[in-house]
Design a protein around this motif. Sequence first.
Motif, PDB file in Angstrom:
ATOM      1  N   GLU A   1       3.738  12.561  10.199  1.00 49.64           N
ATOM      2  CA  GLU A   1       4.236  13.181   8.964  1.00 49.64           C
ATOM      3  C   GLU A   1       3.557  12.608   7.727  1.00 49.64           C
ATOM      4  O   GLU A   1       3.501  13.274   6.692  1.00 49.64           O
ATOM      5  CB  GLU A   1       5.749  12.984   8.859  1.00 49.64           C
ATOM      6  CG  GLU A   1       6.554  13.604   9.981  1.00 49.64           C
ATOM      7  CD  GLU A   1       8.032  13.311   9.846  1.00 49.64           C
ATOM      8  OE1 GLU A   1       8.737  13.356  10.873  1.00 49.64           O
ATOM      9  OE2 GLU A   1       8.487  13.049   8.709  1.00 49.64           O
ATOM     10  N   VAL A   2       3.047  11.375   7.815  1.00 51.31           N
ATOM     11  CA  VAL A   2       2.399  10.763   6.645  1.00 51.31           C
ATOM     12  C   VAL A   2       0.886  10.649   6.831  1.00 51.31           C
ATOM     13  O   VAL A   2       0.223   9.904   6.107  1.00 51.31           O
ATOM     14  CB  VAL A   2       3.003   9.378   6.340  1.00 51.31           C
ATOM     15  CG1 VAL A   2       4.440   9.520   5.889  1.00 51.31           C
ATOM     16  CG2 VAL A   2       2.900   8.445   7.535  1.00 51.31           C
TER      17      VAL A   2
ATOM     18  N   ARG B   1       4.323   2.133   2.205  1.00 49.47           N
ATOM     19  CA  ARG B   1       5.628   2.403   1.580  1.00 49.47           C
ATOM     20  C   ARG B   1       6.156   3.770   2.017  1.00 49.47           C
ATOM     21  O   ARG B   1       7.341   3.929   2.307  1.00 49.47           O
ATOM     22  CB  ARG B   1       5.502   2.335   0.057  1.00 49.47           C
ATOM     23  CG  ARG B   1       5.178   0.947  -0.489  1.00 49.47           C
ATOM     24  CD  ARG B   1       5.520   0.844  -1.963  1.00 49.47           C
ATOM     25  NE  ARG B   1       4.836   1.870  -2.751  1.00 49.47           N
ATOM     26  CZ  ARG B   1       3.644   1.716  -3.309  1.00 49.47           C
ATOM     27  NH1 ARG B   1       2.990   0.560  -3.149  1.00 49.47           N
ATOM     28  NH2 ARG B   1       3.100   2.670  -4.028  1.00 49.47           N
ATOM     29  N   GLN B   2       5.245   4.741   2.062  1.00 51.20           N
ATOM     30  CA  GLN B   2       5.635   6.083   2.490  1.00 51.20           C
ATOM     31  C   GLN B   2       6.065   6.077   3.961  1.00 51.20           C
ATOM     32  O   GLN B   2       7.051   6.715   4.346  1.00 51.20           O
ATOM     33  CB  GLN B   2       4.467   7.049   2.275  1.00 51.20           C
ATOM     34  CG  GLN B   2       4.806   8.509   2.498  1.00 51.20           C
ATOM     35  CD  GLN B   2       3.609   9.411   2.247  1.00 51.20           C
ATOM     36  OE1 GLN B   2       2.494   8.943   1.983  1.00 51.20           O
ATOM     37  NE2 GLN B   2       3.825  10.712   2.324  1.00 51.20           N
ATOM     38  N   ALA B   3       5.319   5.347   4.803  1.00 44.94           N
ATOM     39  CA  ALA B   3       5.654   5.265   6.219  1.00 44.94           C
ATOM     40  C   ALA B   3       7.007   4.601   6.425  1.00 44.94           C
ATOM     41  O   ALA B   3       7.822   5.040   7.257  1.00 44.94           O
ATOM     42  CB  ALA B   3       4.563   4.496   6.959  1.00 44.94           C
TER      43      ALA B   3
ATOM     44  N   ARG C   1      -6.596   4.135   5.244  1.00 46.65           N
ATOM     45  CA  ARG C   1      -5.213   4.588   5.391  1.00 46.65           C
ATOM     46  C   ARG C   1      -4.848   4.714   6.869  1.00 46.65           C
ATOM     47  O   ARG C   1      -3.774   4.282   7.298  1.00 46.65           O
ATOM     48  CB  ARG C   1      -5.048   5.927   4.671  1.00 46.65           C
ATOM     49  CG  ARG C   1      -3.657   6.542   4.780  1.00 46.65           C
ATOM     50  CD  ARG C   1      -3.638   7.931   4.126  1.00 46.65           C
ATOM     51  NE  ARG C   1      -2.342   8.571   4.292  1.00 46.65           N
ATOM     52  CZ  ARG C   1      -1.320   8.440   3.447  1.00 46.65           C
ATOM     53  NH1 ARG C   1      -1.462   7.687   2.384  1.00 46.65           N
ATOM     54  NH2 ARG C   1      -0.173   9.050   3.663  1.00 46.65           N
TER      55      ARG C   1
ATOM     56  N   ARG D   1       0.832  -1.198   0.000  1.00 45.41           N
ATOM     57  CA  ARG D   1       0.000   0.000   0.000  1.00 45.41           C
ATOM     58  C   ARG D   1       0.866   1.248   0.000  1.00 45.41           C
ATOM     59  O   ARG D   1       1.931   1.297   0.614  1.00 45.41           O
ATOM     60  CB  ARG D   1      -0.922  -0.002   1.226  1.00 45.41           C
ATOM     61  CG  ARG D   1      -1.914  -1.146   1.218  1.00 45.41           C
ATOM     62  CD  ARG D   1      -2.704  -1.190   2.507  1.00 45.41           C
ATOM     63  NE  ARG D   1      -3.551  -2.374   2.534  1.00 45.41           N
ATOM     64  CZ  ARG D   1      -4.247  -2.770   3.594  1.00 45.41           C
ATOM     65  NH1 ARG D   1      -4.195  -2.060   4.709  1.00 45.41           N
ATOM     66  NH2 ARG D   1      -4.981  -3.855   3.542  1.00 45.41           N
ATOM     67  N   ALA D   2       0.364   2.279  -0.673  1.00 38.04           N
ATOM     68  CA  ALA D   2       1.134   3.516  -0.826  1.00 38.04           C
ATOM     69  C   ALA D   2       1.477   4.133   0.522  1.00 38.04           C
ATOM     70  O   ALA D   2       2.619   4.575   0.745  1.00 38.04           O
ATOM     71  CB  ALA D   2       0.337   4.511  -1.686  1.00 38.04           C
ATOM     72  N   GLU D   3       0.509   4.148   1.457  1.00 36.80           N
ATOM     73  CA  GLU D   3       0.769   4.785   2.750  1.00 36.80           C
ATOM     74  C   GLU D   3       1.808   4.017   3.565  1.00 36.80           C
ATOM     75  O   GLU D   3       2.578   4.605   4.334  1.00 36.80           O
ATOM     76  CB  GLU D   3      -0.523   4.931   3.558  1.00 36.80           C
ATOM     77  CG  GLU D   3      -1.190   3.627   3.976  1.00 36.80           C
ATOM     78  CD  GLU D   3      -2.197   3.134   2.963  1.00 36.80           C
ATOM     79  OE1 GLU D   3      -3.083   2.348   3.339  1.00 36.80           O
ATOM     80  OE2 GLU D   3      -2.093   3.537   1.781  1.00 36.80           O
TER      81      GLU D   3
ATOM     82  N   THR E   1      14.345   6.999   7.235  1.00 38.31           N
ATOM     83  CA  THR E   1      15.003   8.301   7.321  1.00 38.31           C
ATOM     84  C   THR E   1      15.287   8.669   8.778  1.00 38.31           C
ATOM     85  O   THR E   1      16.337   9.222   9.106  1.00 38.31           O
ATOM     86  CB  THR E   1      14.128   9.393   6.675  1.00 38.31           C
ATOM     87  OG1 THR E   1      13.915   9.063   5.294  1.00 38.31           O
ATOM     88  CG2 THR E   1      14.793  10.766   6.762  1.00 38.31           C
TER      89      THR E   1
ATOM     90  N   ALA F   1       9.525   4.569   4.377  1.00 36.11           N
ATOM     91  CA  ALA F   1      10.577   5.513   3.983  1.00 36.11           C
ATOM     92  C   ALA F   1      10.836   6.522   5.101  1.00 36.11           C
ATOM     93  O   ALA F   1      11.993   6.859   5.403  1.00 36.11           O
ATOM     94  CB  ALA F   1      10.165   6.225   2.696  1.00 36.11           C
ATOM     95  N   THR F   2       9.764   6.988   5.731  1.00 29.61           N
ATOM     96  CA  THR F   2       9.898   7.948   6.835  1.00 29.61           C
ATOM     97  C   THR F   2      10.640   7.331   8.015  1.00 29.61           C
ATOM     98  O   THR F   2      11.513   7.961   8.630  1.00 29.61           O
ATOM     99  CB  THR F   2       8.510   8.434   7.279  1.00 29.61           C
ATOM    100  OG1 THR F   2       7.861   9.083   6.183  1.00 29.61           O
ATOM    101  CG2 THR F   2       8.602   9.393   8.449  1.00 29.61           C
TER     102      THR F   2
END
Length: 691
Positions: free
Chosen positions: A424-425, A395-397, A440, A391-393, A403, A399-400
């Motif tokens: 942040e996401v 994958r974004q999480a 989400r 899921r996009a959220e 980092t 990455a966060t």
Amino acid sequence: MADQPRLLEGLDPEQRQAVIAPRGPVCVLAGAGTGKTRTITHRIAHLVQRGLVTPRQILAVTFTARAAGEMRTRLRELGAAGVQAQTFHAAAFRQLRYFWPRVHDAQMWQLTDNKFRLVMQAANRLGLSTEREDVRDLASEIEWSKSSLISPEQYPAAAQQAGRETPILPELIAKAFAGYEKLKSSAQLLDFDDLLLHIAAILEDREDIAEEFRSQYRSFVVDEYQDVNPLQARVLDAWVGNRDDLTVVGDANQTIYSFAGASPKWLINFPRKYPEATVVRLERDYRSTPQVVDLANKVIGAARERPAGTRLKLVGQRPDGPRPDFAEYDDETDEADAIARKIAQLAKRGVPLSEIAILFRVNAQSEVYEKALSDAEIPYQVRGGERFFARAEIRQAMATLRTAIARDTAAEDLPGTVRELLVEVGLTDEPPAGGSARERWESLIALVELAEGLVAAVPDADLRRYVAELDARAEAQHPPTVEGVTLASLHAAKGLEWDAVFLAGLVEGTLPIQHADTDAAVEEERRLLYVGVTRAREHLHLSWALARAGGRRFRRRSRFVYNLVPDGHPAALPSKAKQPQPPARQAATITPQCRVCSSTLVSTMDIKLGRCSDCPSDVDETLLEQLKAWRSERARQLKVPAYVVFTDATLTAIAEQRPADESALVGISGIGAIKIQKFGGDVLALINRVN
């Protein structure tokens, strides 16, 4: 490495027998909930611990990445890290990448990630429909052919022999199949089935490569062996060669993928192929209460023919629980609303929503339950959608979070840190009202809950340890549980379990499915119900509705339910039976009986005809011929095979019974509401003309 006493600790006598069996052929017949994964992983670890084989000499294959990931996780915990536990396709891909350059003196062809596009191109060149659903059906037939070792030229005859309901004429499918293969080869691409076909051919044709492979892998384990298809069986034979160090585990009662080429015959015939094989039967069910187990035994025990390898009778090991419940409703909306109310009651009693599932035969049934749950403000998830870590959220999480590791973010309170980072996401303190935003949010909060679980198990876990855990889960296809009711088809529910299961929509034409016109097909449908029943640990509810939402009450409860409802239960007799109704309709709502001798009907063909096979037929030959002529014309107009309109058996039943109205027509097995809407008027008009 775990020591031997630990490996055998907590195993029941049958599991222990399978674990300590000597190297060589071993067949474990493992019923639902009997601990098969525990048994085979302990067996692998036992072989390694005794020094009979090294971890890297073992190849264990199963059918899903999730199951393979779970197996690897358990083996690591047992000190047997390094065992190759993979799906058939993943194992073949790895082997093919290694051997392809040596065989073809070139780099391996690319694995296509867009098979759909190639099938669409092949269909377009033939002037066939390129609508998404039509292309998907065409791709399914190609996949069945390849997994069954059937070439394009052989397809028409093979499809007819297998009784497949082809979406278009078999000859056109064969041409599309051939065109697809030509397009793929021209582009130097491989599909997933090609992985298996090529590695099998290499090992069969190149003795030097086969010897090299077999010097590496000396012991093989196959999980879910009842789901093996001819192509996978060929690959397995190529892997094993003339050796016999093979352990197989399966349950023929859970064979539910025949439509994709799977067959239990390899499991059933294993002792014949290997006369010296150790055969172990696991029948102690640790998953379900005795009440659920008893119902499961009744479902599968009613099967007409059960080969020796399928005669497992589960024995419940858990404490007693509530009896399975049955209910009949006027229409689907009533059924869905009632299920939503029962789920709310279970939740109030402390059953987590993530431990509740609604299971149905076809995905199209889900909408009414989705609406009912939404109206009741009960969160849910439809299984079979996008995977959690895709899921996009998420994958974004991820990455966060990575980092944050790079920034060396402190994590004295790991869950609190994760929650703060996920703001942040889009993570909020309170969940959104619904829709995609709520989904989400549920996904993100599941990451926080996973952090809480990790801290409970590993108190000093930091952010780096947490992200490593997420990566391991992503690889193993183990998403954290999102708090919500699961909606899934019976096929998608295979391998899963819940505290409470609702088996919904149990009506003729749906379970068994309308096109199950042979005894073998009907028995597979019975096994689907068995799989559904055995998903429940404690609470089990079975229900059906006599009509669609607001429709006429043409439906009949599934034949599989007839003898399951206890005497005296409110659902023992259909509510419709309390009202006056035409004789044909009334006969259809109770156990099928022969209209000639009144004997109970059992076989699919007898139920279809409404009489015993040895009772005299009173078929109207003139009517039958005209029905066949009408069917041929309608099939031509619809551009489908004739049996898609009505099978020969259904036409014979119509010509024998000569129904006078829709109520009598729907009383014939194989004719449901959809068939009535499409063809009922034509058939009744034809009957009236002949009479």
